[in-house]
Design a protein around this motif. Structure first.
Motif, PDB file in Angstrom:
ATOM      1  N   TYR A  38       0.819  -1.198   0.000  1.00  0.00           N
ATOM      2  CA  TYR A  38       0.000   0.000   0.000  1.00  0.00           C
ATOM      3  C   TYR A  38       0.862   1.262   0.000  1.00  0.00           C
ATOM      4  CZ  TYR A  38      -4.026  -2.956   1.106  1.00  0.00           C
ATOM      5  OH  TYR A  38      -5.011  -3.908   1.064  1.00  0.00           O
ATOM      6  N   ALA A  95       0.661   3.855  -2.989  1.00  0.00           N
ATOM      7  CA  ALA A  95       0.282   5.227  -2.644  1.00  0.00           C
ATOM      8  C   ALA A  95       1.114   6.239  -3.423  1.00  0.00           C
ATOM      9  CB  ALA A  95       0.443   5.459  -1.142  1.00  0.00           C
ATOM     10  N   ASN A 150      -1.556  10.422  -0.017  1.00  0.00           N
ATOM     11  CA  ASN A 150      -1.799   8.986  -0.128  1.00  0.00           C
ATOM     12  C   ASN A 150      -0.904   8.163   0.781  1.00  0.00           C
ATOM     13  OD1 ASN A 150      -3.828   8.240  -2.457  1.00  0.00           O
ATOM     14  ND2 ASN A 150      -2.690  10.006  -3.182  1.00  0.00           N
ATOM     15  N   THR A 175      -2.373   7.177   4.422  1.00  0.00           N
ATOM     16  CA  THR A 175      -3.218   6.009   4.670  1.00  0.00           C
ATOM     17  C   THR A 175      -2.403   4.770   5.050  1.00  0.00           C
ATOM     18  OG1 THR A 175      -4.955   6.853   3.211  1.00  0.00           O
ATOM     19  CG2 THR A 175      -4.958   4.486   3.667  1.00  0.00           C
ATOM     20  N   PRO A 176      -1.371   4.378   4.269  1.00  0.00           N
ATOM     21  CA  PRO A 176      -0.587   3.219   4.695  1.00  0.00           C
ATOM     22  C   PRO A 176       0.229   3.463   5.954  1.00  0.00           C
ATOM     23  CG  PRO A 176       0.368   4.197   2.708  1.00  0.00           C
ATOM     24  CD  PRO A 176      -0.969   4.834   2.918  1.00  0.00           C
ATOM     25  N   ASP A 189      -9.030  -5.870   4.832  1.00  0.00           N
ATOM     26  CA  ASP A 189      -8.332  -4.957   3.931  1.00  0.00           C
ATOM     27  C   ASP A 189      -8.490  -5.341   2.474  1.00  0.00           C
ATOM     28  OD1 ASP A 189      -7.456  -3.353   5.972  1.00  0.00           O
ATOM     29  OD2 ASP A 189      -5.463  -4.275   6.129  1.00  0.00           O
TER      30      ASP A 189
END
Length: 471
Positions: free
Chosen positions: A49, A53, A234, A237-238, A263
């Motif tokens: 991720y 991202a 972005n 988020t991870p 997920d």
């Protein structure tokens, strides 16, 4: 509404196919009845991720800038910018992929991976990460196709790649007995298909040409003004997911497996919401470039309605089907409890996550990218850490609930701010007698100023490049 539904709907089909393959990977691995392998999938997903991202952020910048140029009728410049920045995307993601492969072990340690699960996850990452540029090219070209409104080809690029992966997964995982390594090889092959098809489709629209060396840095700075904040946005988020994964790891492999299952269910069930954020961006950018501010506002309102409808439909499906989901992934104990909690209650929290995504799209495409960075990092830090930390006192279920509660606050605030941003683009009300003395600053005039600065920079670059020839 029709325009947004068509663009987001076709994008959702492609995204759903891609995420469905990830879900199938987890399904196939879970059928091997090895908790370490199932947990390894969760850890590799958390690392992946972060990589994705970066690719998404760069594709957002590429789509926003080229769509604005296309909306203003400057197709030649859009092609030049797209060609330059796609080359930059390849170089940047190649470096990121190699760095991730080299430092896979310490990165996985940050996520709380240990033992055999960490070994399997490290092996997977070392195979897949060097090919990160392939998915970056596919995402970039798909973003370009959406920028010109070719929703069908944008969908086909991801759909065909997903079909290839779906066909290869059982062959490599079960028939050739490669397990998680087979899933890694399948991922690389499917990404190759996506990159090739996306590149050919973008070339068919005349969106790509041989990059001009003297414009690469200029175009990279131009797109980077949107891409860098989008990447930072972005990445939040991870990074927030890192804390959640680490929190789940303290409760054992079953908790990590449960989180990994959720997920992978989320992107499939909410593919329309994810596609919506990528599809409405070019619509906003084109109408901003053309000066149609009412359509920008209408796009945001329409997106919000569609997010609410999508969450409601998904909730109505998952609530009665939760036992089927648990059985499909052979889940039991903590893993099953987390899946049931998601299907029963926390799935509703994705309304606010969808609101945050749509708001971020508006910020990125209307000239306020730092707002999206602020809200996403707010969600990853203040909207995640304290809520999850308190939730840990109630076990893995508390972690899941805490993660969702933080999104309620951040998502609501972000959407209100997005409407405020669009309101600022409109002429403000003034007294009739002062109308001539206080001309309102419109989005069109602001855009004209940006274009003027862009032209001045381009002329300066041209003169600098031509000076040796003139001498």
């Amino acid at each position: 509404m029709r325009h947004v539904v068509v663009m987001a709907g076709t994008g959702a089909i492609g995204l759903m196919a891609v995420f469905a393959v990830d879900l199938l990977n987890l399904f196939y691995i879970s059928r091997l009845r090895d908790p370490a392998l199932t947990a390894a999938v969760g850890f590799t997903g958390a690392v992946g991720y972060v990589q994705i991202a970066v690719s998404i952020g760069m594709s957002i910048g590429l789509g926003a800038v080229t769509a604005r140029q296309i909306g203003a009728g400057r197709h030649a410049r859009a092609r030049r910018i797209a060609s330059s920045f796609l080359l930059v995307m390849v170089a940047a993601t190649a470096a990121l992929g190699l760095a991730t492969a080299l430092w896979a072990a310490p990165i996985l340690h940050l996520f709380g991976a240990t033992g055999r699960a960490a070994e399997q996850a490290e092996h997977y990452i070392r195979i897949v990460s060097p090919a990160l540029s392939l998915i970056a090219v596919g995402m970039g070209c798909s973003s370009l196709l959406r920028a010109v409104g070719d929703a069908r080809r944008s969908m086909n690029v991801t759909l065909i790649g997903a079909v290839a992966a779906a066909a290869l997964d059982p062959l490599l995982i079960f028939a050739l007995h490669l397990g998680l390594e087979g899933a890694a090889i399948s991922t690389i092959l499917s990404r190759t298909v996506v990159a090739g098809l996306g590149f050919l489709a973008a070339r068919r629209h005349g969106l790509l040409a041989l990059p001009c060396a003297r414009y690469i840095l200029h175009d990279a700075r131009l797109v980077g003004g949107v891409a860098m904040p989008a990447i930072l946005t972005n990445l939040a988020t991870p990074i927030g997911g890192l804390f959640v994964t680490h929190a789940m790891a303290t409760f054992g492999l079953a908790a990590v497996a449960g989180q990994a299952t959720i997920d992978r269910i989320v992107p499939v069930t909410f593919a329309f919401v994810f596609a919506l954020t990528g599809s409405v961006g070019p619509i906003m950018s084109q109408n901003l470039g053309a000066g149609h501010l009412a359509r920008v506002h209408e796009t945001l309102v329409t997106s919000l309605k569609l997010v609410a409808a999508c969450v409601a439909v998904t909730w109505l499906i998952l609530l009665p089907a939760q036992n089927l989901v648990v059985a499909a992934f052979a889940a039991h104990g903590t893993q099953a409890a987390l899946i049931r909690l998601f299907c029963t209650w926390t799935v509703g929290g994705y309304l606010f996550i969808g609101m945050l995504f749509v708001a971020n799209t508006a910020f990125n495409n209307l000239g306020f990218p730092l707002y999206s960075t602020l809200f996403n990092w707010g969600r990853a830090t203040l909207g995640t850490v304290p809520f999850v930390w308190v939730g840990m006192r109630f076990g893995p279920s508390g972690v899941q609930v805490g993660q969702v509660l933080g999104c309620v606050l951040v998502g609501s605030w972000a959407m209100l701010t997005a409407f405020g941003v669009i309101g600022r683009l409109k002429p403000g009300p003034v007294a009739p007698g002062l109308a001539a003395e206080l001309p309102a600053r419109t989005a069109k005039s602001a855009l004209a100023e940006l274009d003027e600065l862009d032209e001045e920079q381009q002329i300066a670059d041209d003169l600098s490049a031509d000076r040796p020839a003139r001498a």
